[in-house]
Design a protein around this motif. Structure first.
Motif, PDB file in Angstrom:
ATOM      1  N   ARG A 290      12.345  24.253 -12.324  1.00  0.00           N
ATOM      2  CA  ARG A 290      13.068  23.068 -12.787  1.00  0.00           C
ATOM      3  C   ARG A 290      13.332  22.049 -11.687  1.00  0.00           C
ATOM      4  NH1 ARG A 290      14.579  27.172 -16.128  1.00  0.00           N
ATOM      5  NH2 ARG A 290      14.302  26.648 -18.321  1.00  0.00           N
ATOM      6  N   TYR A 291      13.146  22.427 -10.427  1.00  0.00           N
ATOM      7  CA  TYR A 291      13.323  21.453  -9.358  1.00  0.00           C
ATOM      8  C   TYR A 291      12.721  22.003  -8.073  1.00  0.00           C
ATOM      9  CZ  TYR A 291      17.201  24.281  -7.513  1.00  0.00           C
ATOM     10  OH  TYR A 291      17.961  25.296  -6.994  1.00  0.00           O
ATOM     11  N   ASP A 292      12.504  21.092  -7.120  1.00  0.00           N
ATOM     12  CA  ASP A 292      12.025  21.448  -5.795  1.00  0.00           C
ATOM     13  C   ASP A 292      13.224  21.879  -4.952  1.00  0.00           C
ATOM     14  OD1 ASP A 292      10.881  21.610  -3.301  1.00  0.00           O
ATOM     15  OD2 ASP A 292       9.844  19.686  -3.417  1.00  0.00           O
ATOM     16  N   THR A 293      13.094  22.941  -4.187  1.00  0.00           N
ATOM     17  CA  THR A 293      14.230  23.477  -3.433  1.00  0.00           C
ATOM     18  C   THR A 293      14.472  22.762  -2.108  1.00  0.00           C
ATOM     19  OG1 THR A 293      12.829  25.181  -2.440  1.00  0.00           O
ATOM     20  CG2 THR A 293      14.007  25.758  -4.468  1.00  0.00           C
ATOM     21  N   ASP A 294      13.697  21.735  -1.808  1.00  0.00           N
ATOM     22  CA  ASP A 294      13.885  20.982  -0.563  1.00  0.00           C
ATOM     23  C   ASP A 294      15.032  19.988  -0.739  1.00  0.00           C
ATOM     24  OD1 ASP A 294      13.662  19.754   1.878  1.00  0.00           O
ATOM     25  OD2 ASP A 294      11.944  18.521   1.318  1.00  0.00           O
ATOM     26  N   LEU A 295      16.249  20.451  -0.496  1.00  0.00           N
ATOM     27  CA  LEU A 295      17.445  19.629  -0.679  1.00  0.00           C
ATOM     28  C   LEU A 295      18.261  19.638   0.607  1.00  0.00           C
ATOM     29  CD1 LEU A 295      18.491  20.973  -4.191  1.00  0.00           C
ATOM     30  CD2 LEU A 295      17.577  18.699  -3.716  1.00  0.00           C
ATOM     31  N   ASP A 296      18.798  18.483   0.961  1.00  0.00           N
ATOM     32  CA  ASP A 296      19.575  18.373   2.186  1.00  0.00           C
ATOM     33  C   ASP A 296      20.565  17.226   2.030  1.00  0.00           C
ATOM     34  OD1 ASP A 296      20.623  18.207   4.703  1.00  0.00           O
ATOM     35  OD2 ASP A 296      18.717  17.911   5.747  1.00  0.00           O
ATOM     36  N   ALA A 297      21.862  17.549   2.009  1.00  0.00           N
ATOM     37  CA  ALA A 297      22.883  16.517   1.813  1.00  0.00           C
ATOM     38  C   ALA A 297      22.971  15.559   2.992  1.00  0.00           C
ATOM     39  CB  ALA A 297      24.241  17.168   1.588  1.00  0.00           C
ATOM     40  N   ALA A 298      22.407  15.945   4.159  1.00  0.00           N
ATOM     41  CA  ALA A 298      22.366  15.013   5.288  1.00  0.00           C
ATOM     42  C   ALA A 298      21.319  13.930   5.047  1.00  0.00           C
ATOM     43  CB  ALA A 298      22.064  15.761   6.583  1.00  0.00           C
ATOM     44  N   ARG A 299      20.413  14.181   4.102  1.00  0.00           N
ATOM     45  CA  ARG A 299      19.399  13.190   3.733  1.00  0.00           C
ATOM     46  C   ARG A 299      19.864  12.361   2.548  1.00  0.00           C
ATOM     47  NH1 ARG A 299      14.781  16.439   2.347  1.00  0.00           N
ATOM     48  NH2 ARG A 299      15.702  16.617   0.293  1.00  0.00           N
ATOM     49  N   ALA A 300      20.383  13.026   1.536  1.00  0.00           N
ATOM     50  CA  ALA A 300      20.863  12.333   0.341  1.00  0.00           C
ATOM     51  C   ALA A 300      21.684  13.304  -0.479  1.00  0.00           C
ATOM     52  CB  ALA A 300      19.695  11.806  -0.493  1.00  0.00           C
TER      53      ALA A 300
END
Length: 405
Positions: free
Chosen positions: A86-96
């Motif tokens: 359901r989504y890509d796991t490449d997540l980073d709150a320092a990016r967005a």
């Protein structure tokens, strides 16, 4: 707009999610023609309407701060199995703090809005989700899209309390909030797995009718069914099984708070059976009575801030019990306006953590997310790792909900 500018420090009820790297996904499964260009336009318009969605988080072991950013919208489109991915796991709150991910498979797709929990809870995010789909429909239909109203940055629970005189006088003081230190080395990305108990429209309507006749709510009935299901499977007395659940507080303040005016406006309730009741409706009424009493004396309001300050002591207490459960009720997902050429089949709550997991960490407490979509009630059990016991609990939960009279 400069590339980066400080907006404000995170309050404790917000910063607590930074160390977890907790993003929450609001995923809609669709069928039919999906216009990627229109999705991109809608997401850009959404970010203009809600500047918090264009921010990012800067944190160290001393403080966490929301900063603005001129980084363009993050939209990821990829092919995969819609039934499982359901989504890509490449997540980073320092990016967005907010991204849009689309998984396509033929004429089916999952469209997932991912928002970091520090800047928006479930009710806040569902209001944003509804506006996103309305904007998408406008762009698809070629409607002259009016200037989207720009919303202010949402306030913390502490700041809202200070405005209303709830809790200590310094509850809303904007001070840097201590956060867990950033881990050194590899982080463990966890996309929680789920088991779903879903009732169809007729079964959901029957449960609602039963609740009306018994003088209780769907939330209390589901909570009672969760407790009974775990007791059945794990053979633990209800009097030894704490149950904690999140309580949406926006409507429980005076004046009430708009969904998108606050970030994490949640309280915590803990229920532990004191008598020998074993009937679903009796337990549900007891849960409802406890909630009403604790709202009346604002115990729940105060517990929200205390829980943030104690770094999830509530969870530690649950993990020490012979059996326990934790839940959150998002209520009915708002009606999502969409083009006629597109069918909206289902809705999924998703939880993504990016945090170090100690080797000696206690077993996770079963976590349930309660939602209603298109007239159907869903209870999703989310866990880092599912076991046969979890499957038995979900089956027992379904049996409890379907045997009401």
């Amino acid at each position: 707009m400069t590339a980066t500018h400080a907006i404000r420090p995170l309050a404790p009820t917000e910063a607590i999610y930074v160390g977890l790297g907790l993003f929450v996904g609001y995923s809609v499964q669709v069928r039919g023609h999906l216009g990627i260009a229109a999705l991109s336009q809608a997401f850009a318009a959404l970010r203009r309407a809600y500047p918090i969605l264009s921010s990012r988080l800067v944190a160290d072991d001393q403080a966490a701060v929301i900063v603005g950013s001129s980084v363009p919208p993050v939209i990821r489109v990829f092919d995969g199995e819609v039934a499982s991915v359901r989504y890509d796991t490449d997540l980073d709150a320092a990016r967005a703090v907010c991204e849009l991910h689309v998984v396509r498979e033929g004429d089916r797709a999952n469209v997932t809005l991912l928002i970091h929990h520090s800047v928006a809870d479930g009710h806040h995010s569902l209001a944003i989700l509804a506006e996103f789909w309305s904007l998408y429909t406008d762009f698809v239909e070629g409607t002259a899209v009016p200037a989207v109203a720009r919303h202010a940055y949402p306030m913390s629970l502490e700041a809202l309390y200070a405005e209303r005189g709830i809790g200590p006088a310094d509850a809303g003081t904007a001070v840097p909030s201590e956060v867990p230190p950033a881990p050194v080395g590899d982080r463990q990305v966890i996309a929680l797995s789920y088991l779903r108990c879903q009732l169809d429209e007729g079964q959901t309507a029957a449960l609602v009718d039963f609740g009306h006749r018994q003088g209780t709510t769907i939330n209390s009935l589901v909570s009672a069914a969760i407790l009974l299901a775990i007791a059945d499977v794990q053979n633990v007395p209800l009097t030894e099984m704490p149950y904690a659940y999140l309580v949406e507080l926006r409507s429980r303040m005076s004046p009430p708070v708009a969904f998108t005016a606050g970030t994490n406006i949640l309280g915590y309730e803990r229920y532990l059976a004191e008598g020998d009741a074993v009937e679903l409706a009796d337990i549900a009424r007891a849960i409802g009575a406890r909630l009403a009493a604790d709202l009346a004396d604002q115990r729940i309001h105060h517990a929200a801030v205390q829980a943030a300050g104690s770094k999830f002591a509530v969870l530690q207490e649950l993990q020490q019990a012979p059996a326990a459960a934790l839940s959150t009720n998002w209520g009915r997902v708002p009606t999502l306006r969409h083009p006629p050429a597109l069918e909206l089949d289902d809705f999924w709550p998703l939880f993504h953590l990016d945090a170090p997991i100690p080797a000696d960490a206690p077993a996770a407490t079963p976590f349930f997310v309660i939602t209603g979509f298109a007239g159907r009630l869903s209870i999703d059990l989310l866990m880092p790792e599912l076991t046969s016991s979890h499957r038995e609990i979900v089956a027992a939960l379904r049996d409890r909900l379907l045997t009401v009279r």
